[in-house]
Design an enzyme around this catalytic site. Structure first.
Site, PDB file in Angstrom:
ATOM      1  N   GLU A  18      13.007   7.927   6.650  1.00 52.55           N
ATOM      2  CA  GLU A  18      14.091   8.710   7.247  1.00 52.55           C
ATOM      3  C   GLU A  18      13.709   9.249   8.626  1.00 52.55           C
ATOM      4  OE1 GLU A  18      15.927  11.502   4.610  1.00 52.55           O
ATOM      5  OE2 GLU A  18      16.626   9.908   3.272  1.00 52.55           O
TER       6      GLU A  18
ATOM      7  N   CYS B 294      12.742   1.469  -4.778  1.00 50.51           N
ATOM      8  CA  CYS B 294      13.470   2.563  -4.124  1.00 50.51           C
ATOM      9  C   CYS B 294      14.286   1.943  -3.005  1.00 50.51           C
ATOM     10  CB  CYS B 294      12.506   3.607  -3.562  1.00 50.51           C
ATOM     11  SG  CYS B 294      13.300   4.885  -2.549  1.00 50.51           S
ATOM     12  N   THR B 295      15.521   2.400  -2.838  1.00 51.22           N
ATOM     13  CA  THR B 295      16.395   1.771  -1.843  1.00 51.22           C
ATOM     14  C   THR B 295      15.986   2.060  -0.398  1.00 51.22           C
ATOM     15  OG1 THR B 295      17.932   3.625  -2.217  1.00 51.22           O
ATOM     16  CG2 THR B 295      18.450   1.524  -3.280  1.00 51.22           C
TER      17      THR B 295
ATOM     18  N   TYR C 297      18.066  14.007  -5.995  1.00 54.92           N
ATOM     19  CA  TYR C 297      18.307  14.104  -7.426  1.00 54.92           C
ATOM     20  C   TYR C 297      17.009  14.214  -8.218  1.00 54.92           C
ATOM     21  CZ  TYR C 297      23.352  12.989  -7.513  1.00 54.92           C
ATOM     22  OH  TYR C 297      24.707  13.022  -7.398  1.00 54.92           O
ATOM     23  N   GLY C 298      15.916  13.751  -7.615  1.00 52.61           N
ATOM     24  CA  GLY C 298      14.658  13.632  -8.343  1.00 52.61           C
ATOM     25  C   GLY C 298      14.098  14.939  -8.868  1.00 52.61           C
TER      26      GLY C 298
ATOM     27  N   CYS D   4      21.093   3.948  -6.870  1.00 50.73           N
ATOM     28  CA  CYS D   4      20.089   5.018  -6.945  1.00 50.73           C
ATOM     29  C   CYS D   4      19.184   4.767  -8.141  1.00 50.73           C
ATOM     30  CB  CYS D   4      20.798   6.365  -7.080  1.00 50.73           C
ATOM     31  SG  CYS D   4      19.694   7.759  -7.379  1.00 50.73           S
ATOM     32  N   ASN D   5      17.893   4.621  -7.889  1.00 54.51           N
ATOM     33  CA  ASN D   5      16.945   4.359  -8.969  1.00 54.51           C
ATOM     34  C   ASN D   5      16.889   5.526  -9.959  1.00 54.51           C
ATOM     35  OD1 ASN D   5      15.029   1.772  -8.520  1.00 54.51           O
ATOM     36  ND2 ASN D   5      15.759   2.528  -6.564  1.00 54.51           N
ATOM     37  N   THR D   6      17.019   6.761  -9.458  1.00 50.31           N
ATOM     38  CA  THR D   6      16.986   7.927 -10.342  1.00 50.31           C
ATOM     39  C   THR D   6      18.168   7.911 -11.300  1.00 50.31           C
ATOM     40  OG1 THR D   6      15.862   9.244  -8.652  1.00 50.31           O
ATOM     41  CG2 THR D   6      16.942  10.453 -10.416  1.00 50.31           C
TER      42      THR D   6
END
Length: 270
Positions: free
Chosen positions: A157, A189-190, A46-47, A77-79
């Site tokens: 990841e 951030c997750t 999304y960023g 989500c931080n975004t």
């Protein structure tokens, strides 16, 4: 709602897989609570998207979760929390809405005598200034030192949680905030909770790490208790996972984030 409690699930959502760290913390803190998780894996990240697009996607996800009859929404989500929280609140109506930025900011200002508060996150979260604004709203005298860490998400990841490359990257990113003698460090951030052991090594024992997943679970527990919405009975909690795409690596990455088997993952077609 039954006489013994409210057994509707908690809705948790994120742009991808990272919010599963919040689900994991909820499972540990609130083992009786059912959870419906939504990860927008087809449209992540999304960023790089516009605010209008993020707001549109967020609205779609909230509407979907409300149809699952959730009793609380957690923006993992931080975004989304940084740019679309008003959309979530407007759609949710009287359903409580909690987000990781609020939870992290509250935990940061609660650390006694912490001096400067460090915040690390993705570039869009840091550039939005959302953590700094919320921390200053809670404590106008607080000093905030922020640092974007764009390489942490791909490293997590990839599974490089204690790799020499990740350690060197963390040392570089944390050097400027550690130079400010921070007393606490918000993991904004997750993905970052998976790096906690490494970050603790790099930051040192004097710096308190604030895990936004754990703080969100603590805040959720307090809100549910105060609102009389906590689940009752002894039935095992049910968990459901919805995604918009199931990439080959989703199961592997998801189970690493969750710390257990995901079981079935359901795909949503808009």
């Amino acid at each position: 709602m039954s006489a013994s409690g409210d057994n509707r699930p908690i809705g948790v959502f994120d742009s991808g897989v990272g919010g599963l760290t919040v689900v994991r913390a909820l499972m540990e803190r609130l083992p009786l609570e059912g959870i419906v998780y939504f990860g927008d894996t087809a449209r992540v990240p999304y960023g790089v998207k516009s605010v209008a697009t993020i707001e549109h996607f967020t609205g779609q996800i909230v509407d979907f979760l409300l149809r699952q009859e959730v009793k609380m929404l957690i923006v993992a989500c931080n975004t989304m929390a940084a740019v679309a929280l008003k959309i979530v609140a407007a759609r949710a109506g009287d359903i409580p809405v909690l987000d990781v930025i609020e939870a992290g900011a509250r935990a940061a200002v609660a650390v006694p005598g912490s001096g400067c508060i460090g915040v690390i996150g993705t570039p869009i979260t840091i550039n939005s200034n959302a953590y700094a604004r919320r921390i200053h709203a809670l404590d106008p005298g607080a000093r905030v030192c922020s640092q974007a860490c764009p390489l942490f998400v791909p490293l997590v990841e990839e599974g490089w949680l204690d790799h020499p490359v990740t350690r060197l990257t963390a040392q570089e990113y944390l050097r400027p905030v550690l130079a400010e003698n921070i007393g606490s460090l918000v993991l904004g951030c997750t993905h970052y909770p998976l790096l906690k052991p490494l970050l603790r090594d790099v930051a040192g024992e004097k710096v308190k790490l604030i895990d936004s997943a754990e703080t969100a679970a603590e805040l959720a527990a307090a809100w549910l208790r105060e609102a009389g919405l906590a689940a009752g009975g002894q039935e095992p909690a049910a968990y459901r996972y919805f995604v918009t795409d199931v990439p080959l690596r989703f199961q592997t990455i998801g189970e690493r984030f969750l710390g257990r088997s995901l079981g079935g993952v359901e795909r949503v077609d808009w």
